[in-house]
Design an enzyme around this catalytic site. Structure first.
Site, PDB file in Angstrom:
ATOM      1  CE  LYS A 250      26.935  14.280  39.538  1.00 45.19           C
ATOM      2  NZ  LYS A 250      26.816  13.400  38.375  1.00 45.19           N
TER       3      LYS A 250
ATOM      4  CG  ASP B 270      29.519  11.438  38.200  1.00 41.95           C
ATOM      5  OD1 ASP B 270      29.666  11.899  39.342  1.00 41.95           O
ATOM      6  OD2 ASP B 270      28.800  11.990  37.330  1.00 41.95           O
TER       7      ASP B 270
ATOM      8  CG  HIS C  36      22.816  17.328  39.185  1.00 44.18           C
ATOM      9  ND1 HIS C  36      22.400  16.182  38.560  1.00 44.18           N
ATOM     10  CD2 HIS C  36      23.786  17.836  38.383  1.00 44.18           C
ATOM     11  CE1 HIS C  36      23.094  15.995  37.444  1.00 44.18           C
ATOM     12  NE2 HIS C  36      23.934  16.994  37.315  1.00 44.18           N
TER      13      HIS C  36
ATOM     14  CE1 TYR D  22      23.897  13.875  34.644  1.00 41.87           C
ATOM     15  CE2 TYR D  22      25.369  12.177  35.435  1.00 41.87           C
ATOM     16  CZ  TYR D  22      25.064  13.499  35.265  1.00 41.87           C
ATOM     17  OH  TYR D  22      25.954  14.454  35.714  1.00 41.87           O
TER      18      TYR D  22
HETATM   19  P1  NAP Z   1      33.612  14.445  28.770  1.00 45.38           P
HETATM   20  O1  NAP Z   1      33.921  13.305  29.645  1.00 45.38           O
HETATM   21  O2  NAP Z   1      34.502  15.625  28.718  1.00 45.38           O
HETATM   22  O3  NAP Z   1      33.438  13.961  27.270  1.00 45.38           O
HETATM   23  C1  NAP Z   1      32.676  12.848  26.914  1.00 45.38           C
HETATM   24  C2  NAP Z   1      32.684  12.742  25.390  1.00 45.38           C
HETATM   25  O4  NAP Z   1      34.016  12.597  24.905  1.00 45.38           O
HETATM   26  C3  NAP Z   1      31.896  11.548  24.909  1.00 45.38           C
HETATM   27  O5  NAP Z   1      31.114  11.950  23.813  1.00 45.38           O
HETATM   28  C4  NAP Z   1      32.956  10.533  24.514  1.00 45.38           C
HETATM   29  O6  NAP Z   1      32.523   9.774  23.401  1.00 45.38           O
HETATM   30  C5  NAP Z   1      34.142  11.404  24.133  1.00 45.38           C
HETATM   31  N1  NAP Z   1      35.415  10.783  24.533  1.00 45.38           N
HETATM   32  C6  NAP Z   1      35.720  10.184  25.712  1.00 45.38           C
HETATM   33  N2  NAP Z   1      36.993   9.792  25.737  1.00 45.38           N
HETATM   34  C7  NAP Z   1      37.535  10.149  24.553  1.00 45.38           C
HETATM   35  C8  NAP Z   1      38.836  10.018  23.978  1.00 45.38           C
HETATM   36  N3  NAP Z   1      39.828   9.441  24.641  1.00 45.38           N
HETATM   37  N4  NAP Z   1      39.020  10.493  22.710  1.00 45.38           N
HETATM   38  C9  NAP Z   1      38.006  11.084  22.031  1.00 45.38           C
HETATM   39  N5  NAP Z   1      36.754  11.247  22.527  1.00 45.38           N
HETATM   40  C10 NAP Z   1      36.522  10.787  23.773  1.00 45.38           C
HETATM   41  O7  NAP Z   1      32.158  15.043  29.085  1.00 45.38           O
HETATM   42  P2  NAP Z   1      30.961  14.817  30.067  1.00 45.38           P
HETATM   43  O8  NAP Z   1      30.286  13.530  29.752  1.00 45.38           O
HETATM   44  O9  NAP Z   1      30.164  16.082  30.031  1.00 45.38           O
HETATM   45  O10 NAP Z   1      31.619  14.730  31.525  1.00 45.38           O
HETATM   46  C11 NAP Z   1      31.975  13.520  32.155  1.00 45.38           C
HETATM   47  C12 NAP Z   1      30.965  13.117  33.225  1.00 45.38           C
HETATM   48  O11 NAP Z   1      30.849  14.143  34.210  1.00 45.38           O
HETATM   49  C13 NAP Z   1      29.541  12.940  32.727  1.00 45.38           C
HETATM   50  O12 NAP Z   1      29.357  11.750  31.997  1.00 45.38           O
HETATM   51  C14 NAP Z   1      28.800  13.017  34.024  1.00 45.38           C
HETATM   52  O13 NAP Z   1      28.909  11.775  34.723  1.00 45.38           O
HETATM   53  C15 NAP Z   1      29.540  14.140  34.740  1.00 45.38           C
HETATM   54  N6  NAP Z   1      28.917  15.477  34.526  1.00 45.38           N
HETATM   55  C16 NAP Z   1      28.405  16.131  35.607  1.00 45.38           C
HETATM   56  C17 NAP Z   1      27.793  17.359  35.453  1.00 45.38           C
HETATM   57  C18 NAP Z   1      27.211  18.065  36.651  1.00 45.38           C
HETATM   58  O14 NAP Z   1      26.445  19.019  36.478  1.00 45.38           O
HETATM   59  N7  NAP Z   1      27.561  17.651  37.845  1.00 45.38           N
HETATM   60  C19 NAP Z   1      27.690  17.955  34.190  1.00 45.38           C
HETATM   61  C20 NAP Z   1      28.247  17.288  33.102  1.00 45.38           C
HETATM   62  C21 NAP Z   1      28.869  16.052  33.285  1.00 45.38           C
HETATM   63  P3  NAP Z   1      32.473   8.160  23.443  1.00 45.38           P
HETATM   64  O15 NAP Z   1      31.522   7.769  24.512  1.00 45.38           O
HETATM   65  O16 NAP Z   1      32.022   7.802  22.079  1.00 45.38           O
HETATM   66  O17 NAP Z   1      33.893   7.725  23.725  1.00 45.38           O
END
Ligand code: NAP
Length: 379
Positions: free
Chosen positions: A144, A109, A177, A114
């Site tokens: 996106k 994704d 997005h 990004y």
């Molecule tokens: P997330 O996946 O909930 O959390 C990511 C964070 O958690 C990172 O800092 C990561 O650190 C840590 N992490 C991951 N696995 C872990 C584990 N098993 N134990 C402890 N910590 C862990 O948050 P997100 O990045 O906001 O969401 C995921 C993806 O969704 C994004 O990367 C993006 O591609 C997409 N997104 C889309 C939108 C939208 O508006 N459409 C908005 C936000 C996000 P490390 O890297 O150090 O492991």
């Protein structure tokens, strides 16, 4: 009981089998969208040069509607957004993608905003060169349309730019997005109030349909969209949105929005499944520090992250989870051969709900009517 199969490549303990048949798993899932065995296409089966299949992680797939008919979409995507990447200070490297492909991720994704399209594309090229994948068609790539291109005449140039960044001829899924327009030549946060404008959703959606008709994307969808606006799209769309991607985790369960999407045959992708733990721009620690999830994790010998991801999987949604750390990447895929009990589910149902991602306060600091309406509709 839905029968799914699998294949994607492996981690932990590689196992080799001298057959070209996919290994069949039976996985209990509440989702209507999982593929049946017959629908698994050959290109999702990894065959080695010696006529062996390399099997380790089994990642279920969902069926997504596309220009080629129903296609498989792995239920877990590796997210690529980070606060430092968006600000441009420390963007993900291509070796992170190579690592993710090694451990079994096949769905990625990304988004124009990004700044990870280019390293993702470089990682894909490297994985092909190394023989980790035989062809690009083994991957599912979502990107996106950023708000600055949310105008009829800017959509085609935007997807072409994304494809150029990625070094690909097509993406698998292209999403709008956010349901708003931003008038900025160069992306800068916070977005000033006078740069925020309403989206002309009919014009933009028609341009998205054109992207699909031209073969630049296999499927199209939306992100952070609410029922009223999706209804509007459905009233004129020739191609209905295949996916809505939005914030969802045990602390923001989104029952109404997921119900609406399901009723309208729109797949859901949950973002920030771990509350974007450790992310300084939009993250929080309420998921990872939630007592209920910690107790369940302890009783099962799992991590809180795995409990949250497994809960999402059992809701029948797909998930975008970001980790740039190899061990955590593996951990986040290790959620398919165990389940939560009815009691676990009831406890999670009782967790007080609180949304985290609001436009006003994250994308813009000044109150404005357009963002206020989106924020209110997404509540
Ligand atoms: P997330 O996946 O909930 O959390 C990511 C964070 O958690 C990172 O800092 C990561 O650190 C840590 N992490 C991951 N696995 C872990 C584990 N098993 N134990 C402890 N910590 C862990 O948050 P997100 O990045 O906001 O969401 C995921 C993806 O969704 C994004 O990367 C993006 O591609 C997409 N997104 C889309 C939108 C939208 O508006 N459409 C908005 C936000 C996000 P490390 O890297 O150090 O492991």
């Amino acid at each position: 009981m839905v029968v799914v199969s699998f294949l994607l490549c492996s981690y932990v303990t590689p196992c080799y089998t001298n057959t070209f048949c996919p290994i069949i798993l039976q996985i209990n899932s509440p989702s209507d969208h999982l593929l049946s065995v017959q629908q698994i296409p050959d290109n999702f089966i990894q065959k080695t040069g010696r006529g062996f299949i390399n099997i380790m992680v089994t990642i279920p797939v969902m069926t997504i509607s596309s220009s080629d008919g129903p296609r498989p979409m792995p239920v877990i995507a590796m997210g690529t957004a980070s606060d430092s990447g968006i600000s441009g200070s420390d963007v993900m490297s291509s070796s992170t993608i190579v690592e993710a492909i090694k451990v079994g991720y096949r769905h990625f994704d990304t988004a124009a905003v990004y700044r990870t399209e280019k390293p993702l594309g470089e990682g894909i090229s490297e994985a092909l060169r190394l023989g980790l994948i035989k062809s690009r068609s083994e991957l599912f790539i979502t990107t996106k349309l950023w708000c600055a291109s949310a105008d009829r005449h800017l959509v085609l140039p935007a997807i072409n730019q994304s494809l150029q960044n990625l070094g690909l001829e097509y993406v698998d899924l292209y999403l709008i997005h956010w349901p708003l327009k931003v008038i900025q030549d160069e992306f800068k946060l916070p977005v000033p109030k006078e740069c925020v404008a309403a989206i002309d959703i009919k014009a933009v959606w028609e341009a998205m349909e054109e992207c699909q008709n031209l073969g630049l994307t296999k499927s199209i969808g939306v992100s952070n969209f609410y029922p009223k606006l999706i209804q509007q799209i459905l009233s004129f769309a020739k191609i209905p949105p295949a996916v809505n991607q939005f914030e969802m985790n045990p602390l923001w369960q989104q029952k109404k929005l997921t119900g609406f999407c399901k009723e309208n045959s729109i797949l859901v992708t949950a973002y920030s499944p771990l509350g974007a733990f450790g992310n300084n721009a939009w993250g929080h620690n309420r998921v990872m520090e939630c007592d209920v999830l910690q107790d369940i994790a302890k009783s099962k010998g799992k991590t809180v992250a795995q409990i949250s991801l497994r809960w999402l999987y059992e809701q029948g949604v797909s998930i975008a989870v970001k980790s740039y750390n190899t061990e955590r990447m593996k951990q986040n895929l290790d959620i398919f051969d165990w389940s939560l009990t009815k009691e676990d589910m009831e406890k999670i149902d009782q967790i007080p709900q609180r949304r985290h991602v609001y436009l006003i306060g994250s994308m813009s600091v000044e109150p404005n009517d357009i963002m206020a309406e989106i924020d209110a509709e997404l509540d």
